[in-house]
Design a protein around this motif. Sequence first.
Motif, PDB file in Angstrom:
ATOM      1  N   ARG A 139       0.826  -1.201   0.000  1.00 55.14           N
ATOM      2  CA  ARG A 139       0.000   0.000   0.000  1.00 55.14           C
ATOM      3  C   ARG A 139       0.869   1.263   0.000  1.00 55.14           C
ATOM      4  O   ARG A 139       1.927   1.306   0.635  1.00 55.14           O
ATOM      5  CB  ARG A 139      -0.911   0.022   1.232  1.00 55.14           C
ATOM      6  CG  ARG A 139      -1.812   1.257   1.325  1.00 55.14           C
ATOM      7  CD  ARG A 139      -2.677   1.223   2.586  1.00 55.14           C
ATOM      8  NE  ARG A 139      -3.669   0.172   2.541  1.00 55.14           N
ATOM      9  CZ  ARG A 139      -4.916   0.324   2.074  1.00 55.14           C
ATOM     10  NH1 ARG A 139      -5.305   1.505   1.604  1.00 55.14           N
ATOM     11  NH2 ARG A 139      -5.756  -0.671   2.094  1.00 55.14           N
ATOM     12  N   ALA A 140       0.403   2.265  -0.746  1.00 53.70           N
ATOM     13  CA  ALA A 140       0.937   3.625  -0.645  1.00 53.70           C
ATOM     14  C   ALA A 140      -0.156   4.473  -0.026  1.00 53.70           C
ATOM     15  O   ALA A 140      -1.224   4.648  -0.618  1.00 53.70           O
ATOM     16  CB  ALA A 140       1.328   4.164  -2.021  1.00 53.70           C
ATOM     17  N   HIS A 207      -3.609   0.491  -3.085  1.00 56.08           N
ATOM     18  CA  HIS A 207      -2.954  -0.740  -2.659  1.00 56.08           C
ATOM     19  C   HIS A 207      -3.213  -1.839  -3.669  1.00 56.08           C
ATOM     20  O   HIS A 207      -4.102  -1.757  -4.508  1.00 56.08           O
ATOM     21  CB  HIS A 207      -3.375  -1.152  -1.243  1.00 56.08           C
ATOM     22  CG  HIS A 207      -4.694  -1.838  -1.111  1.00 56.08           C
ATOM     23  ND1 HIS A 207      -5.880  -1.154  -0.976  1.00 56.08           N
ATOM     24  CD2 HIS A 207      -5.014  -3.152  -1.070  1.00 56.08           C
ATOM     25  CE1 HIS A 207      -6.870  -2.014  -0.852  1.00 56.08           C
ATOM     26  NE2 HIS A 207      -6.381  -3.235  -0.904  1.00 56.08           N
ATOM     27  N   THR A 208      -2.365  -2.865  -3.590  1.00 46.79           N
ATOM     28  CA  THR A 208      -2.474  -3.983  -4.521  1.00 46.79           C
ATOM     29  C   THR A 208      -2.362  -5.297  -3.762  1.00 46.79           C
ATOM     30  O   THR A 208      -1.641  -5.391  -2.766  1.00 46.79           O
ATOM     31  CB  THR A 208      -1.370  -3.913  -5.598  1.00 46.79           C
ATOM     32  OG1 THR A 208      -1.551  -4.987  -6.529  1.00 46.79           O
ATOM     33  CG2 THR A 208       0.026  -4.024  -5.000  1.00 46.79           C
ATOM     34  N   ASP A 269      -1.431  -4.800   4.739  1.00 48.52           N
ATOM     35  CA  ASP A 269      -0.572  -4.268   3.688  1.00 48.52           C
ATOM     36  C   ASP A 269       0.730  -3.775   4.302  1.00 48.52           C
ATOM     37  O   ASP A 269       0.719  -3.107   5.347  1.00 48.52           O
ATOM     38  CB  ASP A 269      -1.242  -3.076   2.972  1.00 48.52           C
ATOM     39  CG  ASP A 269      -2.438  -3.488   2.144  1.00 48.52           C
ATOM     40  OD1 ASP A 269      -2.300  -4.458   1.371  1.00 48.52           O
ATOM     41  OD2 ASP A 269      -3.504  -2.854   2.269  1.00 48.52           O
ATOM     42  N   LEU A 270       1.849  -4.098   3.648  1.00 50.62           N
ATOM     43  CA  LEU A 270       3.108  -3.457   3.981  1.00 50.62           C
ATOM     44  C   LEU A 270       3.038  -2.072   3.347  1.00 50.62           C
ATOM     45  O   LEU A 270       2.948  -1.949   2.122  1.00 50.62           O
ATOM     46  CB  LEU A 270       4.282  -4.271   3.443  1.00 50.62           C
ATOM     47  CG  LEU A 270       4.320  -5.743   3.902  1.00 50.62           C
ATOM     48  CD1 LEU A 270       5.571  -6.435   3.373  1.00 50.62           C
ATOM     49  CD2 LEU A 270       4.227  -5.858   5.425  1.00 50.62           C
ATOM     50  N   TYR A 283      -2.991  -3.070   9.272  1.00 48.59           N
ATOM     51  CA  TYR A 283      -3.629  -4.352   9.554  1.00 48.59           C
ATOM     52  C   TYR A 283      -5.134  -4.169   9.695  1.00 48.59           C
ATOM     53  O   TYR A 283      -5.600  -3.308  10.444  1.00 48.59           O
ATOM     54  CB  TYR A 283      -3.024  -4.921  10.847  1.00 48.59           C
ATOM     55  CG  TYR A 283      -3.458  -6.315  11.228  1.00 48.59           C
ATOM     56  CD1 TYR A 283      -3.852  -7.250  10.287  1.00 48.59           C
ATOM     57  CD2 TYR A 283      -3.419  -6.711  12.572  1.00 48.59           C
ATOM     58  CE1 TYR A 283      -4.215  -8.532  10.652  1.00 48.59           C
ATOM     59  CE2 TYR A 283      -3.775  -8.004  12.952  1.00 48.59           C
ATOM     60  CZ  TYR A 283      -4.181  -8.902  11.985  1.00 48.59           C
ATOM     61  OH  TYR A 283      -4.539 -10.181  12.350  1.00 48.59           O
ATOM     62  N   ASP A 284      -5.883  -4.982   8.973  1.00 44.54           N
ATOM     63  CA  ASP A 284      -7.343  -4.925   8.975  1.00 44.54           C
ATOM     64  C   ASP A 284      -7.869  -6.324   9.263  1.00 44.54           C
ATOM     65  O   ASP A 284      -8.291  -7.045   8.357  1.00 44.54           O
ATOM     66  CB  ASP A 284      -7.818  -4.414   7.603  1.00 44.54           C
ATOM     67  CG  ASP A 284      -9.328  -4.316   7.482  1.00 44.54           C
ATOM     68  OD1 ASP A 284     -10.002  -4.400   8.521  1.00 44.54           O
ATOM     69  OD2 ASP A 284      -9.808  -4.152   6.352  1.00 44.54           O
TER      70      ASP A 284
END
Length: 515
Positions: A139-140, A207-208, A269-270, A283-284
């Motif tokens: 993620r950005a 994000h991807t 996501d990192l 974190y979700d």
Amino acid sequence: MRRGACLVAALVAVSGCAAPPALSDRDERLQVVTTTGLLRDLVQRVGGDRVHVTSLVPDGADPHAYEPSLRDVRNVVYADVAFSNYVMLEQHNIIKTLDANLDEDAANVSLAEEAVKYAAEIIPLVEDVSLDTIWLGLRARGDGERFGANRSSDVLLSMTAARGPGDVFGYLTGSFGDTEVYFDSSDGFDAGDGYRADTATLPADAHTHMSWAFTEPGVYELTLSARLRVDQRSKPVSLGGSTFTVVVGVPPEESGVDDPTVVNRGHADLTVDLDREELYALYDPEGGGEFSQEVVPADSAVVEVPNKALSEVPAGPEFGFLGRPGDRVYQLAQAVLGKHVHGEIDPHLWHDVRNAMSYVEVIRDTLVDRDPRGAREYRRNTTAYLAKLDALDRYVRDRLARIPESRRYLVTTHDAFAYLAKAYDLTVAGFVTPNPAAEPSLADRRKLSDTIRNLRVPAVFLEPNLAARSATLTEVAEEQGVRICPIYGDTFDDQVTSYVRLMRFNADSLLECLG
């Protein structure tokens, strides 16, 4: 930027200057380019004979994955107006092609964003988290506005080191099974500029999903660094770096991290934060979107890859980088097949006809602004088309209202129908999220079977252009004895060639197969 200059889109492999438009295109009409065929159709209905409109993504192609061509670049260079859906519906290179090559005096309109001003309703994109292992993506976060970033800017996330008992791979599987490797520790790490090897590229605030594979059990330390490239002429700006701990097939207690936060379910996501200039895990665990996201510092995050993630390398040359077919690897699945870079808003607004009407109003006002002499025609066309869309909305509502309440469940290949469900009182019961690098597990198939059986779903729906990746849904439907019916998402074909036909077809198909 001036027309006729030698212009190329970022990441589009072209050489030389774009060819001038054909003589037949050199007329007095307003030159309009859209990203998709669906938007092309809306523009044509408003513009009529006063516009010449082309779309970048061909009918039948996937806008999430299409890569622009030299002809697309040429069409953008000579356009007076460009319409994209945006909110990250389109592949990032499509947006970069528009923004890099469009004349500075041309209008560049993101319809989904502008339509909100015309009463369009948006739905947050809350993802399903039903996999047995965590979804781990990149993620950005943040828009990078203070650096001058825009929607064409690139956030570069590079893996610069990986320590552990085996090799680590981060890769993406496309819509038709092709693979794109982002990170590969088996051959060392890029010692050059880092733009190509061991680097993933994202737009800002996106994000991807990814697949991750580890060849041996144990504790891994993965070091990521991030940079922001505002445009193709600018030197990337460093955003810092961090090291993340991953435990593979061993208890999290063996990580060696003091007071760890174990990241082991839901979605994580990192993340590189463009505003804070740091990397952390977002974190979700519950899949509730922004309301349940938790920032976990890199030095306290422990990502768990459990023993149940152990799988075999599938056959096929596209997975040869993982090892020989049948070799065992620990894998976190990508979960959603195909390139799936997106933001926090579901981009498929047009499945609510009222939202499409807002798109049409944005198009009308944009064309009037660019071509005031055509204002009367644009407004007349729009009035007539809005009346047609109003009738279409009533048609869809009437058809779907005939489906018994107990049968109003959608099971599809692609998570693209939340607006249809909300506007016309349906329920999205499920969509296919296979592990793209291996055959779906028995648990995956059981979940899908249970959904169909427990809800007594009489039919499942496949998008014609995604049929090649729908084997699991097709097989389970056949096992359960339910119908397999067509539904159109975001592209046309030879049978469905306009937005009105798309919505009428979907309404008819849903009624026939569910009612």
